[in-house]
Design a protein around this motif. Structure first.
Motif, PDB file in Angstrom:
ATOM      1  N   MET A 153       0.820  -1.212   0.000  1.00 43.48           N
ATOM      2  CA  MET A 153       0.000   0.000   0.000  1.00 43.48           C
ATOM      3  C   MET A 153       0.858   1.269   0.000  1.00 43.48           C
ATOM      4  O   MET A 153       0.493   2.265  -0.630  1.00 43.48           O
ATOM      5  CB  MET A 153      -0.936  -0.006   1.211  1.00 43.48           C
ATOM      6  CG  MET A 153      -1.979  -1.116   1.187  1.00 43.48           C
ATOM      7  SD  MET A 153      -2.911  -1.215  -0.383  1.00 43.48           S
ATOM      8  CE  MET A 153      -3.696   0.398  -0.437  1.00 43.48           C
ATOM      9  N   SER A 154       1.999   1.234   0.679  1.00 42.19           N
ATOM     10  CA  SER A 154       2.900   2.395   0.675  1.00 42.19           C
ATOM     11  C   SER A 154       3.450   2.647  -0.722  1.00 42.19           C
ATOM     12  O   SER A 154       3.531   3.798  -1.180  1.00 42.19           O
ATOM     13  CB  SER A 154       4.057   2.169   1.647  1.00 42.19           C
ATOM     14  OG  SER A 154       3.593   2.067   2.974  1.00 42.19           O
ATOM     15  N   TYR A 157       0.841   4.117  -2.997  1.00 40.68           N
ATOM     16  CA  TYR A 157       0.676   5.544  -2.699  1.00 40.68           C
ATOM     17  C   TYR A 157       1.821   6.364  -3.296  1.00 40.68           C
ATOM     18  O   TYR A 157       1.592   7.424  -3.898  1.00 40.68           O
ATOM     19  CB  TYR A 157       0.611   5.754  -1.191  1.00 40.68           C
ATOM     20  CG  TYR A 157       0.453   7.193  -0.777  1.00 40.68           C
ATOM     21  CD1 TYR A 157      -0.737   7.884  -1.018  1.00 40.68           C
ATOM     22  CD2 TYR A 157       1.492   7.873  -0.150  1.00 40.68           C
ATOM     23  CE1 TYR A 157      -0.885   9.215  -0.643  1.00 40.68           C
ATOM     24  CE2 TYR A 157       1.355   9.202   0.231  1.00 40.68           C
ATOM     25  CZ  TYR A 157       0.166   9.865  -0.022  1.00 40.68           C
ATOM     26  OH  TYR A 157       0.028  11.178   0.344  1.00 40.68           O
ATOM     27  N   GLY A 161      -0.023   7.081  -6.707  1.00 39.75           N
ATOM     28  CA  GLY A 161      -1.042   7.812  -5.946  1.00 39.75           C
ATOM     29  C   GLY A 161      -2.056   8.539  -6.809  1.00 39.75           C
ATOM     30  O   GLY A 161      -3.269   8.398  -6.617  1.00 39.75           O
ATOM     31  N   TYR A 164      -4.057   6.018  -8.908  1.00 34.71           N
ATOM     32  CA  TYR A 164      -4.941   5.265  -8.018  1.00 34.71           C
ATOM     33  C   TYR A 164      -6.176   6.104  -7.686  1.00 34.71           C
ATOM     34  O   TYR A 164      -7.305   5.596  -7.684  1.00 34.71           O
ATOM     35  CB  TYR A 164      -4.187   4.905  -6.742  1.00 34.71           C
ATOM     36  CG  TYR A 164      -4.929   4.001  -5.788  1.00 34.71           C
ATOM     37  CD1 TYR A 164      -4.881   2.617  -5.922  1.00 34.71           C
ATOM     38  CD2 TYR A 164      -5.676   4.533  -4.738  1.00 34.71           C
ATOM     39  CE1 TYR A 164      -5.551   1.785  -5.031  1.00 34.71           C
ATOM     40  CE2 TYR A 164      -6.351   3.709  -3.844  1.00 34.71           C
ATOM     41  CZ  TYR A 164      -6.283   2.342  -3.998  1.00 34.71           C
ATOM     42  OH  TYR A 164      -6.955   1.518  -3.117  1.00 34.71           O
ATOM     43  N   VAL A 179      -5.378   4.212   1.963  1.00 32.18           N
ATOM     44  CA  VAL A 179      -4.221   3.362   2.265  1.00 32.18           C
ATOM     45  C   VAL A 179      -4.211   2.981   3.746  1.00 32.18           C
ATOM     46  O   VAL A 179      -4.026   1.805   4.101  1.00 32.18           O
ATOM     47  CB  VAL A 179      -2.912   4.094   1.893  1.00 32.18           C
ATOM     48  CG1 VAL A 179      -1.704   3.351   2.477  1.00 32.18           C
ATOM     49  CG2 VAL A 179      -2.784   4.196   0.377  1.00 32.18           C
TER      50      VAL A 179
END
Length: 213
Positions: A153-154, A157, A161, A164, A179
């Motif tokens: 997830m990091s 992002y 980001g 997404y 996130v």
């Protein structure tokens, strides 16, 4: 004797690899799509964690690679809303997909799932002076699962980001909240399940003298 140990290790590696492939190909078992979060829950990481605890970081890393490969294939052949984050061959529109960074997201965290539990377990065992092996398995299992969720997830992002946000039809400022929600809700649940199952499996194998202390 050394040859027998090597053969046993390879057999265990083959069985865990087969289990990863089986879980990955069982609908709604290995990869569970969560449309409301735009991600997939998974159980495929559990054999990777067990392999790390049982066989060490080298073979655990290999199992993590297999895990990443199943994710890559799944997202490429059955793309979802955010599959472009895991496969460079998936495009969801202009500016959404086609980046080689997707391979980093797909493979690096999964390989580390097979590495982190071993060292966490080893550290816990040293702190407890080998008196509580199950604690090492539990914490190692939780750490391995969280490694996957947090890093995936990091990276999404950091690398994707904006894309997404576009894919989810939300403002970029909302992505961080999404996130964090995935990590707290999905990640915590997966970590608890992985920790419990890993502890049970490894403890049973230890008592059966499959794991040599």
């Amino acid at each position: 004797m050394k040859q027998n140990s090597k053969t046993r290790t390879l057999v265990q590696l083959a069985l865990l690899t087969a289990l990863i492939l089986l879980l990955a190909n069982l609908p709604y078992v290995g990869y569970i799509k969560l449309p409301f979060l735009g991600v997939q829950a998974t159980t495929v990481h559990i054999p990777v964690i067990v392999g790390s605890l049982l066989l060490g970081p080298k073979y655990g890393g290999f199992l993590g690679f297999v895990f990443g490969l199943t994710s890559f294939i799944d997202n490429t052949t059955q793309p979802g809303l955010t599959s472009f984050c895991f496969s460079p061959f998936v495009s969801m529109g202009e500016g959404l997909g086609g980046s080689p960074l997707a391979l980093v997201v797909c493979f690096v965290p999964r390989i580390l799932v097979g590495v982190v539990p071993y060292f966490v377990n080893k550290g816990i065992r040293r702190l407890t002076r080998q008196k509580a092996p199950s604690v090492g398995y539990l914490v190692g299992g939780v750490a391995g699962s969280l490694t996957n969720t947090i890093l995936v997830m990091s990276m999404i992002y950091l690398f994707f980001g904006t894309a997404y946000a576009a894919a989810k039809a939300v403002a970029y400022e909302a992505v961080l909240g999404i996130v964090l929600s995935v990590v707290l809700i999905n990640g915590t649940t997966e970590a608890v399940v992985a920790g419990i199952i890993s502890t049970g499996v490894c403890s049973a194998l230890r008592h059966a003298h499959v794991i040599k202390e």
